[in-house]
Design a protein around this motif. Structure first.
Motif, mmCIF file in Angstrom:
data_model
loop_
_atom_site.group_PDB
_atom_site.id
_atom_site.type_symbol
_atom_site.label_atom_id
_atom_site.label_comp_id
_atom_site.label_asym_id
_atom_site.label_seq_id
_atom_site.Cartn_x
_atom_site.Cartn_y
_atom_site.Cartn_z
ATOM 1 N N PRO A 15 -85.931 54.027 -6.918
ATOM 2 C CA PRO A 15 -85.432 55.091 -7.465
ATOM 3 C C PRO A 15 -84.048 54.804 -8.119
ATOM 4 C CG PRO A 15 -86.180 55.592 -5.215
ATOM 5 C CD PRO A 15 -86.398 54.201 -5.440
ATOM 6 N N GLU A 16 -83.337 53.943 -7.538
ATOM 7 C CA GLU A 16 -82.010 53.638 -8.088
ATOM 8 C C GLU A 16 -82.085 52.870 -9.138
ATOM 9 O OE1 GLU A 16 -79.066 54.853 -6.902
ATOM 10 O OE2 GLU A 16 -80.044 55.672 -5.545
ATOM 11 N N LEU A 17 -83.099 52.094 -9.595
ATOM 12 C CA LEU A 17 -83.441 51.510 -10.708
ATOM 13 C C LEU A 17 -83.679 52.362 -11.738
ATOM 14 C CD1 LEU A 17 -83.854 48.536 -11.925
ATOM 15 C CD2 LEU A 17 -86.471 48.785 -11.364
ATOM 16 N N CYS A 18 -84.618 53.406 -11.296
ATOM 17 C CA CYS A 18 -84.992 54.305 -12.468
ATOM 18 C C CYS A 18 -83.864 55.263 -12.786
ATOM 19 C CB CYS A 18 -86.095 55.385 -11.928
ATOM 20 S SG CYS A 18 -87.455 54.332 -11.582
ATOM 21 N N LYS A 19 -82.894 55.608 -11.977
ATOM 22 C CA LYS A 19 -81.789 56.418 -12.141
ATOM 23 C C LYS A 19 -80.896 55.616 -13.132
ATOM 24 C CE LYS A 19 -77.914 58.396 -9.696
ATOM 25 N NZ LYS A 19 -77.264 58.646 -8.312
ATOM 26 N N THR A 20 -80.564 54.461 -12.824
ATOM 27 C CA THR A 20 -79.559 53.376 -13.643
ATOM 28 C C THR A 20 -80.286 53.434 -15.065
ATOM 29 O OG1 THR A 20 -78.882 52.580 -11.511
ATOM 30 C CG2 THR A 20 -78.496 51.225 -13.600
ATOM 31 N N LEU A 21 -81.429 53.119 -15.200
ATOM 32 C CA LEU A 21 -81.990 52.692 -16.551
ATOM 33 C C LEU A 21 -82.132 54.066 -17.222
ATOM 34 C CD1 LEU A 21 -85.025 50.517 -15.691
ATOM 35 C CD2 LEU A 21 -83.107 49.761 -16.693
ATOM 36 N N GLY A 22 -82.391 55.203 -16.604
ATOM 37 C CA GLY A 22 -82.475 56.359 -17.328
ATOM 38 C C GLY A 22 -81.051 56.939 -17.692
ATOM 39 N N ALA A 23 -80.183 56.715 -17.140
ATOM 40 C CA ALA A 23 -78.850 56.941 -17.501
ATOM 41 C C ALA A 23 -78.189 56.044 -18.766
ATOM 42 C CB ALA A 23 -77.770 56.781 -16.349
ATOM 43 N N HIS A 24 -78.589 54.852 -18.626
ATOM 44 C CA HIS A 24 -78.133 53.842 -19.846
ATOM 45 C C HIS A 24 -79.223 54.088 -20.916
ATOM 46 C CE1 HIS A 24 -76.179 51.529 -16.341
ATOM 47 N NE2 HIS A 24 -75.098 51.927 -17.196
ATOM 48 N N HIS A 25 -80.392 54.383 -20.946
ATOM 49 C CA HIS A 25 -81.283 54.561 -22.001
ATOM 50 C C HIS A 25 -81.898 56.011 -22.315
ATOM 51 C CE1 HIS A 25 -81.643 50.087 -22.287
ATOM 52 N NE2 HIS A 25 -81.408 50.052 -21.090
ATOM 53 N N ASP A 26 -81.219 56.860 -21.657
ATOM 54 C CA ASP A 26 -81.731 58.232 -21.844
ATOM 55 C C ASP A 26 -83.251 58.379 -21.873
ATOM 56 O OD1 ASP A 26 -81.449 60.766 -22.430
ATOM 57 O OD2 ASP A 26 -81.403 60.649 -24.576
ATOM 58 N N ARG A 27 -83.798 57.746 -20.896
ATOM 59 C CA ARG A 27 -85.405 57.733 -20.759
ATOM 60 C C ARG A 27 -85.786 58.182 -19.441
ATOM 61 N NH1 ARG A 27 -88.010 52.401 -23.517
ATOM 62 N NH2 ARG A 27 -86.764 52.089 -25.201
ATOM 63 N N VAL A 28 -86.707 58.886 -19.259
ATOM 64 C CA VAL A 28 -87.325 59.453 -18.043
ATOM 65 C C VAL A 28 -88.425 58.155 -17.656
ATOM 66 C CG1 VAL A 28 -88.582 60.939 -16.549
ATOM 67 C CG2 VAL A 28 -86.848 61.694 -18.135
ATOM 68 N N LEU A 29 -88.264 57.362 -16.335
ATOM 69 C CA LEU A 29 -89.084 56.432 -15.805
ATOM 70 C C LEU A 29 -89.995 57.296 -14.858
ATOM 71 C CD1 LEU A 29 -86.465 54.697 -16.736
ATOM 72 C CD2 LEU A 29 -88.279 52.919 -16.276
ATOM 73 N N ARG A 30 -91.229 57.238 -14.981
ATOM 74 C CA ARG A 30 -92.125 58.227 -14.133
ATOM 75 C C ARG A 30 -92.484 57.005 -13.119
ATOM 76 N NH1 ARG A 30 -97.698 59.330 -14.957
ATOM 77 N NH2 ARG A 30 -97.662 57.729 -16.603
ATOM 78 N N LEU A 31 -92.527 57.647 -11.831
ATOM 79 C CA LEU A 31 -92.871 56.944 -10.674
ATOM 80 C C LEU A 31 -94.393 57.263 -10.187
ATOM 81 C CD1 LEU A 31 -89.560 56.832 -8.779
ATOM 82 C CD2 LEU A 31 -90.570 54.761 -9.959
ATOM 83 N N GLY A 32 -95.177 56.135 -9.957
ATOM 84 C CA GLY A 32 -96.449 56.270 -9.140
ATOM 85 C C GLY A 32 -96.450 55.107 -7.823
#
Length: 160
Positions: A70-87
């Motif tokens: 979740p931290e990886l998704c949060k960090t990438l989302g903040a830097h790249h303005d993307r939502v990363l969907r988790l499964g």
């Protein structure tokens, strides 16, 4: 029940599903992904990360990956303005999903984009290495990996 509700249906935390893994669904909006809903989950567009944990008794680092994800998704989302969907792969379907995505090592994060395979990040990594590998994944094109189809083909005896 709607398709999205089926993804979020709670799976009780049992010895087979550690609380840190269940937490991905309960607190971070991950979907339980199994054989029955994989194609529907893959049909959704965008960046998707599918966690295949393996047996936490054999691969205890899967719990560490479940905390970092979740931290990886949060960090990438903040830097790249993307939502990363988790499964999160359901335990009973993990082996079949591992075969389908040519898993190299337990645990692994299978990186997908628009339903197509991009790469996988296997094992537990240092934070800086996770960031580097994730940044690389965001720059990659979808890869051609032979995903095992459930439909029989002439090559594997599907036609008689």
């Amino acid at each position: 029940m709607s398709e999205s509700a089926a993804f979020l249906a709670p799976i009780p935390a049992t010895p087979a599903v550690p609380p840190l893994v269940s937490r991905l669904v309960e607190q971070f909006g991950a979907a339980w992904v199994g054989h029955d809903n994989l194609d529907t989950w893959l049909a959704q567009s965008g960046e998707s990360l599918l966690l295949l944990c393996g047996d936490p008794q054999r691969y205890p680092e899967c719990l560490d990956v479940a905390v970092v994800l979740p931290e990886l998704c949060k960090t990438l989302g903040a830097h790249h303005d993307r939502v990363l969907r988790l499964g999160v792969a359901r335990r009973e379907d993990e082996q079949a999903l591992a075969e389908r995505f040519a898993l190299r090592r337990w645990p692994s994060i299978i990186w997908l984009r628009d339903g197509g395979y991009v790469t996988q990040i296997d094992g537990m990594r240092d934070w800086d290495e996770y960031l580097r590998l994730a940044e690389n994944a965001l720059q990659m094109s979808n890869a051609l990996i032979p995903l095992r189809s459930e439909a029989p083909s002439p090559a594997n005896g599907g036609c008689h």
